[in-house]
Design an enzyme around this catalytic site. Sequence first.
Site, PDB file in Angstrom:
ATOM      1  N   ASN A  28       0.826  -1.211   0.000  1.00 16.73           N
ATOM      2  CA  ASN A  28       0.000   0.000   0.000  1.00 16.73           C
ATOM      3  C   ASN A  28       0.855   1.254   0.000  1.00 16.73           C
ATOM      4  OD1 ASN A  28      -2.317  -1.549   0.108  1.00 16.73           O
ATOM      5  ND2 ASN A  28      -2.702  -1.206   2.276  1.00 16.73           N
ATOM      6  N   HIS A  33     -16.258   3.644 -14.073  1.00 19.72           N
ATOM      7  CA  HIS A  33     -16.036   2.856 -12.856  1.00 19.72           C
ATOM      8  C   HIS A  33     -17.272   2.050 -12.472  1.00 19.72           C
ATOM      9  CE1 HIS A  33     -15.071   2.449  -8.407  1.00 19.72           C
ATOM     10  NE2 HIS A  33     -13.952   2.050  -8.967  1.00 19.72           N
ATOM     11  N   ARG A  55     -11.512  -3.663 -13.769  1.00 22.35           N
ATOM     12  CA  ARG A  55     -10.424  -4.596 -13.471  1.00 22.35           C
ATOM     13  C   ARG A  55     -10.979  -6.001 -13.612  1.00 22.35           C
ATOM     14  NH1 ARG A  55      -6.612  -1.209 -11.142  1.00 22.35           N
ATOM     15  NH2 ARG A  55      -7.429   0.437  -9.784  1.00 22.35           N
ATOM     16  N   ARG A  63     -14.000   2.491   5.527  1.00 26.27           N
ATOM     17  CA  ARG A  63     -12.820   1.641   5.728  1.00 26.27           C
ATOM     18  C   ARG A  63     -11.512   2.418   5.646  1.00 26.27           C
ATOM     19  NH1 ARG A  63      -9.691  -0.416   1.836  1.00 26.27           N
ATOM     20  NH2 ARG A  63     -11.321  -0.169   0.264  1.00 26.27           N
ATOM     21  N   TYR A  70     -12.511  -9.579  -1.234  1.00 25.52           N
ATOM     22  CA  TYR A  70     -13.226  -8.310  -1.083  1.00 25.52           C
ATOM     23  C   TYR A  70     -14.687  -8.608  -0.759  1.00 25.52           C
ATOM     24  CZ  TYR A  70      -9.434  -5.635  -3.413  1.00 25.52           C
ATOM     25  OH  TYR A  70      -8.249  -5.041  -3.755  1.00 25.52           O
ATOM     26  N   HIS A  80     -15.502  -3.650   0.925  1.00 20.70           N
ATOM     27  CA  HIS A  80     -15.472  -2.898  -0.332  1.00 20.70           C
ATOM     28  C   HIS A  80     -16.854  -2.459  -0.803  1.00 20.70           C
ATOM     29  CE1 HIS A  80     -14.565  -2.410  -4.758  1.00 20.70           C
ATOM     30  NE2 HIS A  80     -13.525  -1.801  -4.233  1.00 20.70           N
ATOM     31  N   ARG A 104      -5.949   2.310 -12.965  1.00 18.90           N
ATOM     32  CA  ARG A 104      -4.549   2.452 -12.580  1.00 18.90           C
ATOM     33  C   ARG A 104      -3.895   1.109 -12.263  1.00 18.90           C
ATOM     34  NH1 ARG A 104      -4.758   6.266  -8.431  1.00 18.90           N
ATOM     35  NH2 ARG A 104      -4.554   7.925  -9.964  1.00 18.90           N
TER      36      ARG A 104
END
Length: 721
Positions: free
Chosen positions: A54, A442, A382, A571, A475, A599, A412
């Site tokens: 991270n 998205h 993704r 979160r 997730y 998530h 990204r």
Amino acid sequence: MDLANSYTPDMGPERFFNRELSWLAFNRRVMEEARNEAHPLLERLRFLSISGSNLDEFFMVRVAGLKAQQLEGIETCSADGRSPSQQLAEIESEVNRLLQEQQAEWQKLRVLLTEQDILVYDQASAKEKLHASMWQYFQDQIFPILTPQVLDPAHPFPFIPNGGLGVVFDLKRLSSGETVRQLVLLPPALPRFVKVPGAGNGSGSASVLVSMEHFIEAFADRLFPGFEIRSHGVFRIIRDSDIELEEEAEDLVRFFKTALRRRRRGRVILLEVEADIAPELEELLHQDIQGHEAMIAKVDGFIGLSDLSVLVDVDRPDLKFPAYTARFPERIREHGGDCFAAISSKDIVVHHPYESFDVVISFLRQAAADPDVVAIKQTLYRAGNQSPVIRALIEAAEAGKSVTAVVELKARFDEEQNLLWANQLERAGVQVVYGFIEWKTHAKISMVVRKEGARYRTYCHFGTGNYHPITARVYTDLSFFTADPRAGRDAAQLFNYITGYIEPERMEMIKMSPLNMRGSLFELIDAEILAAKEGRVSGIWAKMNSLVDPAIIDKLYEASGAGVQVELVVRGICCLRPGVEGLSENIRVKSVVGRFLEHSRIWAFANGAAMPHSNTKLFISSADWMPRNFDRRVEYMIPIENPTVHDQILDQVLLANLIDNQQSWILQPDGRYERMKSTDKPFNLHHYFMNNASLSGRGNALHKRHDVPTLAFVQRKAGEA
């Protein structure tokens, strides 16, 4: 001014927490799970490696952006009133503290690993042990791959890619006494750790590992015969890896192919060096990798903590979380695996990872094979590097169906993979669309159009997470399946907006960014404010990954001032300052960090009803409450109106997050997070969903089965706090 206790009208930007420092606080919570003795040992190590990974990405993107602003003389302040230079100074201070704590935790975990017969050698132990057992391995497997490079005026310092790790040596030639500097980069083909046979504690079952840089240092005398090794040091660099999109970029595919090559050569943002590196070698690195503008981190321990994930793969299931197998949704099984029949009978919600992502794959595969399906439209943000979603779309196109895939090239660090998928899809006959130049797509939506008798019917999947079968195992996300004609018409308009830039005239259910999502949230919050002022029931409960948008935060402050109780589960980043008298005394914020990464995005508004848990307005979404989600991304929010699905999400998923007291951290008015203390009624939301009936089954609401409070009770207790 004591911000923790009171608010004054002139507080101004101090009413917000800094976004970057809030993110660092989140990564500290991740690192803290490495200290959590309730987790198995290798899982604690996994949390430590995640905190390292991270932090790498934080430097590649966020710190890189601030550094670029600083170098260009841009002094625009963040919402909390800090200039780029001020933010960088505070980031450096906090990062240094975090790095020290990470290394201290690594040393503790290393001792515990040794007690479990997992031995990780450092430089000294490697030098002592390896010569006896590993010389032949080094000579045959490592030596041919290494390329020592002399550093002198005739041999300039080579280019080091992002994430590059190397060892620099200060040598003395024995024949002449000449000083020579040499560099050895660790080739990507080499593993970060080497397993050493027969070097354990005599038990015969120990796993003994040594890092590649220590391996090289241990055999430096063989690598540099005829030299005296005076000193050496390990280093690693992180480069600016963000891709800034040029407004004039007409061909997105060509632009990203070029930009991905440029990314490798981005500005050095972070230089990590061993804490005891010789000053002359440190200065050499500063000069030769253009590191004077970079942040320098002296690491007393293991450089590149993200690579500790390799150690987690050691074959010791006794030191990991017990294996968990996701359930296939009961509602689909009841219809013999026919997704369309199950969805046609009633809306379905599926809760990942407790319920298998295979249901989404089955939905698409059935659509690909069904002769009555005429069209499939799919967003892809993704999808992973081995995607059954891609295969299903290809099969559908090859079967003659009209298939449209919106592939987001600006996802990204997935840009290269998405380019590969786009090429494969186009070769199979899929109509590939890359969306907007300025915005990212998205939203996570699939729609399938099926001929049923004399009419066409649209089946939709709305997800809070990506179409990524690997991350779907760790997730927590929601998949909502519906055949509601209104949702189908709205989804079609959303796809037309992306593919043809045709702005929707009127949407019946969905609200979307960048058109009207923020405004819709304002209206929902205003309704709660009015209810509170009129003495009716009010309340806001929301779960998301990040809360940054200043306008939304100010609207929540307004709601708090009107007496609306606001319960937030955030979160990661949270720029809202809760619990401040006169500003946010009716707002509480918690963060849940545990085995699974929370998530899903779920938003609930009491709607003035006497029984909030049954009449609340409820939405799921692909968006967080950040400026980018409202202004620079295509996102959706959809109301959940089916009574069963409504209660399953509200009275199970959201409620479980609100009452969890085993994995939760409470945000304090001064920005600190405090872990919730244990109670006589422990409740771990991840354990609960791993061990209870699926949402798509026939289970009652959580509070009816397990003697836990209703949402109305949670609201009432919050108001009394």
